[in-house]
Design a protein around this motif. Structure first.
Motif, PDB file in Angstrom:
ATOM      1  N   LYS A 168      34.172  33.914 100.020  1.00  0.00           N
ATOM      2  CA  LYS A 168      34.432  34.051  98.583  1.00  0.00           C
ATOM      3  C   LYS A 168      34.088  32.779  97.834  1.00  0.00           C
ATOM      4  O   LYS A 168      33.528  32.820  96.734  1.00  0.00           O
ATOM      5  N   VAL A 169      34.411  31.634  98.428  1.00  0.00           N
ATOM      6  CA  VAL A 169      34.103  30.354  97.780  1.00  0.00           C
ATOM      7  C   VAL A 169      32.591  30.198  97.618  1.00  0.00           C
ATOM      8  O   VAL A 169      32.092  29.837  96.542  1.00  0.00           O
ATOM      9  N   TRP A 170      31.843  30.465  98.686  1.00  0.00           N
ATOM     10  CA  TRP A 170      30.383  30.322  98.626  1.00  0.00           C
ATOM     11  C   TRP A 170      29.775  31.285  97.611  1.00  0.00           C
ATOM     12  O   TRP A 170      28.955  30.889  96.771  1.00  0.00           O
ATOM     13  N   LEU A 171      30.159  32.558  97.689  1.00  0.00           N
ATOM     14  CA  LEU A 171      29.568  33.571  96.814  1.00  0.00           C
ATOM     15  C   LEU A 171      29.961  33.355  95.355  1.00  0.00           C
ATOM     16  O   LEU A 171      29.169  33.629  94.443  1.00  0.00           O
ATOM     17  N   THR A 230      36.675  34.169  91.899  1.00  0.00           N
ATOM     18  CA  THR A 230      37.554  33.007  91.710  1.00  0.00           C
ATOM     19  C   THR A 230      38.966  33.443  91.368  1.00  0.00           C
ATOM     20  O   THR A 230      39.940  32.793  91.784  1.00  0.00           O
ATOM     21  N   THR A 231      39.099  34.541  90.632  1.00  0.00           N
ATOM     22  CA  THR A 231      40.432  35.073  90.335  1.00  0.00           C
ATOM     23  C   THR A 231      41.132  35.509  91.615  1.00  0.00           C
ATOM     24  O   THR A 231      42.337  35.290  91.800  1.00  0.00           O
ATOM     25  N   GLU A 232      40.380  36.129  92.527  1.00  0.00           N
ATOM     26  CA  GLU A 232      40.957  36.527  93.821  1.00  0.00           C
ATOM     27  C   GLU A 232      41.401  35.300  94.608  1.00  0.00           C
ATOM     28  O   GLU A 232      42.473  35.301  95.228  1.00  0.00           O
ATOM     29  N   LEU A 233      40.607  34.257  94.585  1.00  0.00           N
ATOM     30  CA  LEU A 233      40.968  33.020  95.287  1.00  0.00           C
ATOM     31  C   LEU A 233      42.196  32.375  94.652  1.00  0.00           C
ATOM     32  O   LEU A 233      43.086  31.884  95.354  1.00  0.00           O
ATOM     33  N   ASN A 234      42.240  32.389  93.327  1.00  0.00           N
ATOM     34  CA  ASN A 234      43.382  31.794  92.632  1.00  0.00           C
ATOM     35  C   ASN A 234      44.665  32.557  92.936  1.00  0.00           C
ATOM     36  O   ASN A 234      45.741  31.963  93.074  1.00  0.00           O
ATOM     37  N   PRO A 278      47.769  30.236  94.748  1.00  0.00           N
ATOM     38  CA  PRO A 278      48.221  29.940  93.373  1.00  0.00           C
ATOM     39  C   PRO A 278      48.526  28.468  93.130  1.00  0.00           C
ATOM     40  O   PRO A 278      48.593  28.040  91.987  1.00  0.00           O
ATOM     41  N   ASP A 279      48.736  27.697  94.194  1.00  0.00           N
ATOM     42  CA  ASP A 279      49.028  26.274  94.013  1.00  0.00           C
ATOM     43  C   ASP A 279      47.776  25.404  94.037  1.00  0.00           C
ATOM     44  O   ASP A 279      47.877  24.171  93.986  1.00  0.00           O
ATOM     45  N   SER A 280      46.598  26.024  94.096  1.00  0.00           N
ATOM     46  CA  SER A 280      45.355  25.255  94.118  1.00  0.00           C
ATOM     47  C   SER A 280      44.910  24.947  92.693  1.00  0.00           C
ATOM     48  O   SER A 280      44.564  25.856  91.923  1.00  0.00           O
ATOM     49  N   LEU A 281      44.898  23.679  92.345  1.00  0.00           N
ATOM     50  CA  LEU A 281      44.433  23.278  91.023  1.00  0.00           C
ATOM     51  C   LEU A 281      42.931  23.500  90.877  1.00  0.00           C
ATOM     52  O   LEU A 281      42.432  23.745  89.772  1.00  0.00           O
ATOM     53  N   GLN A 282      42.200  23.429  91.998  1.00  0.00           N
ATOM     54  CA  GLN A 282      40.748  23.551  91.946  1.00  0.00           C
ATOM     55  C   GLN A 282      40.316  24.928  91.462  1.00  0.00           C
ATOM     56  O   GLN A 282      39.415  25.054  90.621  1.00  0.00           O
ATOM     57  N   PHE A 283      40.954  25.987  91.982  1.00  0.00           N
ATOM     58  CA  PHE A 283      40.542  27.330  91.591  1.00  0.00           C
ATOM     59  C   PHE A 283      40.859  27.601  90.123  1.00  0.00           C
ATOM     60  O   PHE A 283      40.103  28.277  89.426  1.00  0.00           O
ATOM     61  N   ARG A 284      41.984  27.065  89.647  1.00  0.00           N
ATOM     62  CA  ARG A 284      42.295  27.217  88.221  1.00  0.00           C
ATOM     63  C   ARG A 284      41.276  26.452  87.373  1.00  0.00           C
ATOM     64  O   ARG A 284      40.851  26.929  86.318  1.00  0.00           O
ATOM     65  N   ALA A 285      40.890  25.279  87.840  1.00  0.00           N
ATOM     66  CA  ALA A 285      39.872  24.514  87.118  1.00  0.00           C
ATOM     67  C   ALA A 285      38.531  25.250  87.129  1.00  0.00           C
ATOM     68  O   ALA A 285      37.789  25.244  86.135  1.00  0.00           O
ATOM     69  N   ASN A 286      38.218  25.910  88.249  1.00  0.00           N
ATOM     70  CA  ASN A 286      36.972  26.671  88.343  1.00  0.00           C
ATOM     71  C   ASN A 286      36.946  27.826  87.343  1.00  0.00           C
ATOM     72  O   ASN A 286      35.911  28.118  86.736  1.00  0.00           O
TER      73      ASN A 286
END
Length: 647
Positions: free
Chosen positions: A594-597, A614-618, A622-630
């Motif tokens: 998912k990150v790569w795609l 990215t929404t699925e990853l977030n 939920p505690d990942s700041l990176q996915f929210r920033a993405n």
């Protein structure tokens, strides 16, 4: 005669002047004292407005003890604000006892004092303070929650349900009503409780109580991954709330991840953090992994637990207990009966001192048995101590203690009908028995504290030397772990771990040589050796050798991990289309895919696909700041692209 009268007049004038000077000096001192006190109050009030309650209290302590009633009242009012900010229940109750009228105009303080009085069983003062606010409430939701809880404390469930039967006009009170209805239905009607929470979440999607409750229900239903999302979301909604932080940490502990629990507790430590947060961090630092803190220099909160924190913080690293100094701790009897941390510390200390009879007696009389932090380990300790004392295991069945996810040692110790194997018997009769038990329970620092044998005999289960090597690696150093591992009889798993340690020390050739001995074996050790070998070749820019190492282990090649590795190899070979194809095949299973795609979709400006992944990853993290920033970056890039093509 006239001369004598003159002298008397002179003396009288002098005396009058002395008196006047004395009065003036006294008046000046009084004025100076009053000004000092007024300035102190003003500075303390300013500090409170800057959210610095510790500094404000330090200033207020310097105030002179014999001041006017007005000054005393003002000082007490500021102390109430400071301790309310710190959520210091004992001090607030003390202030309420001395100045109850100061809580009448302060709604937040009155609410906090009411709840504290309710929780401590002070019914009469609770009702007096509560009734004084009847008809004056502005925080309707908080008062509703308090009134319902008061009825429940008195055993009036039907009255509480009646109070909750009508919808409330404002969203805050209605949210509280729905949460309390969920609470009352949760024990026996989880589906109904969940529906109340769903309705409440529509009114308050970021409410931490809703999230915590949903997490508890999901955890009870055996859905830890979904529960974690709720607990983390609750913490993110209120990152400075110690109660919510503690709930998240306790969830991690219950899920068998005490290291993550410890990190969560430690991140919340501050001079205003409640004492229980400090105590848990200090305890697990001694049981799981030492924190790099000087506890003797810590600034603890001012509350009932403070003397205990100071005592524990001043114990040497090599010591867990000191009966003589503990005797000097105020409320020590209360702490022994209410703090499970002290129970476990005493158990480990008895075992470290070879006081096995005392340890067994303590375990058999455990006041925390119904809510034990590790019931499996506790039962295993009792079984081991009895075996070492009488040469026999208990034969009563232990129910769900033999769950499939239990450590093999625990399953062997509490099995109803099996005789101990020679390996198990040798281990339990050895000086390393208790270290192995805490190792099996994941309490690595306690295991190292009880570790006695520099060389583990070959007749012991293989996991003992492997687990001790890992514990030394995590809690001491890689160098010490490597030295220990190389002294032990080599099992396949320990050989792979030794190779991994050599690699981490940048001794690549030696590490790869160790891995080569195992890398083709169709075992778990072989799987990990092949994975490590593949990763080393990738890191060294050798995709051909990485592919060969992967293909040499069919089990790894066919696994999800192997398919992800194959995609990484394609990336290293500059074949992004092949990597995209390989990742697409495992998209539903693989976070890496998912990150790569998502990244590829972002680069290609396929905004909808990038946002969806990215929404699925977030949601998954939920505690990942990176996915929210993405997600924010995707929105910004899409908006900019839209503006560029606009006419």
């Amino acid at each position: 005669m006239k001369k004598g009268k003159t002298w008397i007049s002179v003396i009288g004038v002098v005396l009058l002047l002395v008196i006047l000077v004395g009065l003036g000096s006294a008046m000046w001192r009084s004025h100076a004292r009053e000004k000092r006190a007024t300035d102190t109050l003003a500075r303390a009030e300013a500090l409170l407005s800057e959210n610095k309650p510790i500094e404000a209290l330090a200033l207020l302590r310097r105030a002179l003890p014999r001041d006017s009633d007005a000054f005393t009242e003002k000082k007490a009012a500021l102390e109430i604000q400071a301790h309310l900010h710190m959520r210091n229940v004992p001090r607030l109750l003390h202030l309420y006892d001395r100045h109850p009228h100061l809580f009448l105009p302060h709604e937040e303080a009155a609410l906090f004092a009411c709840r504290a009085l309710l929780q401590t069983g002070n019914k009469e003062p609770f009702h007096i303070l509560r009734n004084s606010w009847k008809g004056r409430e502005t925080d309707s939701g908080a008062w509703l929650a308090l009134d319902v809880d008061a009825l429940l404390v008195e055993g009036k469930r039907d009255a509480a349900l009646a109070m909750l039967s009508e919808k409330r006009p404002d969203d805050e009170a209605e949210t509280v009503r729905l949460i309390r209805l969920a609470l009352l239905n949760a024990p026996d009607h989880l589906e109904e409780a969940w529906s109340y929470l769903e309705e409440a979440s529509l009114l308050a999607p970021t409410n931490s109580d809703i999230r915590l409750f949903r997490g508890q229900i999901l955890e009870q239903l055996g859905k830890p991954a979904a529960a974690r999302v709720e607990y983390v979301a609750a913490h993110l909604a209120e990152p400075d709330n110690p109660r919510v932080r503690d709930q998240l940490a306790e969830f991690y502990r219950r899920q068998g991840n005490p290291n993550l629990a410890l990190a969560t507790w430690e991140a919340g430590l501050s001079p205003t953090a409640p004492g229980y947060l400090w105590l848990k961090a200090m305890f697990w630092s001694r049981m799981v992994k030492p924190l790099e803190r000087d506890w003797t220099k810590a600034t603890y909160p001012e509350e009932r637990l403070t003397p205990l924190l100071v005592w524990l913080g001043h114990l040497p690293d090599t010591s867990l207990w000191d009966e003589e100094t503990f005797y000097q701790v105020p409320d020590r009897t209360l702490f022994l009966s209410t703090r499970q941390e002290l129970f476990w510390i005493r158990v480990v200390d008895h075992l470290a001192r070879n006081q096995e009879t005392q340890a067994l007696l303590l375990l058999e009389r455990n006041p925390f048995k119904a809510r034990s932090w590790n019931p499996e380990m506790e039962e295993a300790l009792v079984a081991t101590l009895r075996f070492r004392k009488w040469g026999a295991f208990p034969r009563e069945p232990k129910g769900d203690l033999t769950a499939g996810n239990s450590h093999p040692l625990f399953r062997q110790l509490i099995r109803e009908d099996a005789e101990p194997s020679p390996e198990l018997t040798a281990l339990l009769q050895s000086p390393e028995a208790f270290s192995a038990l805490f190792l099996a329970g994941g309490w690595l620092e306690a295991a190292l504290h009880l570790h006695r044998m520099p060389e583990i005999p070959s007749g012991f289960p293989d996991w003992v030397s492997y687990g001790l090597t890992q514990a030394i690696r995590y809690n001491r150093s890689t160098e010490e772990a490597l030295a220990f591992a190389q002294r032990q009889p080599q099992s396949p798993a320990l050989t792979v771990l030794t190779g991994e340690l050599l690699l981490s020390e940048n001794r690549i050739d030696q590490g790869m040589a160790r891995l080569a001995d195992v890398a083709k074996a169709p075992t778990e050790a072989g799987f990990r050796a092949a994975w490590l070998t593949t990763m080393v070749h990738l890191d060294q820019g050798q995709p051909d050798k990485a592919r060969q190492a992967l293909e040499n282990h069919p089990g790894l090649l066919k696994s999800l991990t192997g398919r992800e590795l194959m995609a990484r190899i394609a990336i290293a070979e500059n074949k992004p289309e092949e990597a995209t194809r390989l990742y697409t095949e495992v998209l539903t299973e693989s976070t890496e895919a998912k990150v790569w795609l998502a990244r590829q979709a972002y680069v290609a400006k396929r905004w909808e696909e990038a946002r969806r992944l990215t929404t699925e990853l977030n949601a998954q993290f939920p505690d990942s700041l990176q996915f929210r920033a993405n997600l924010a970056a995707i929105a910004d890039a899409e908006a900019k692209a839209t503006q560029e093509v606009a006419p």
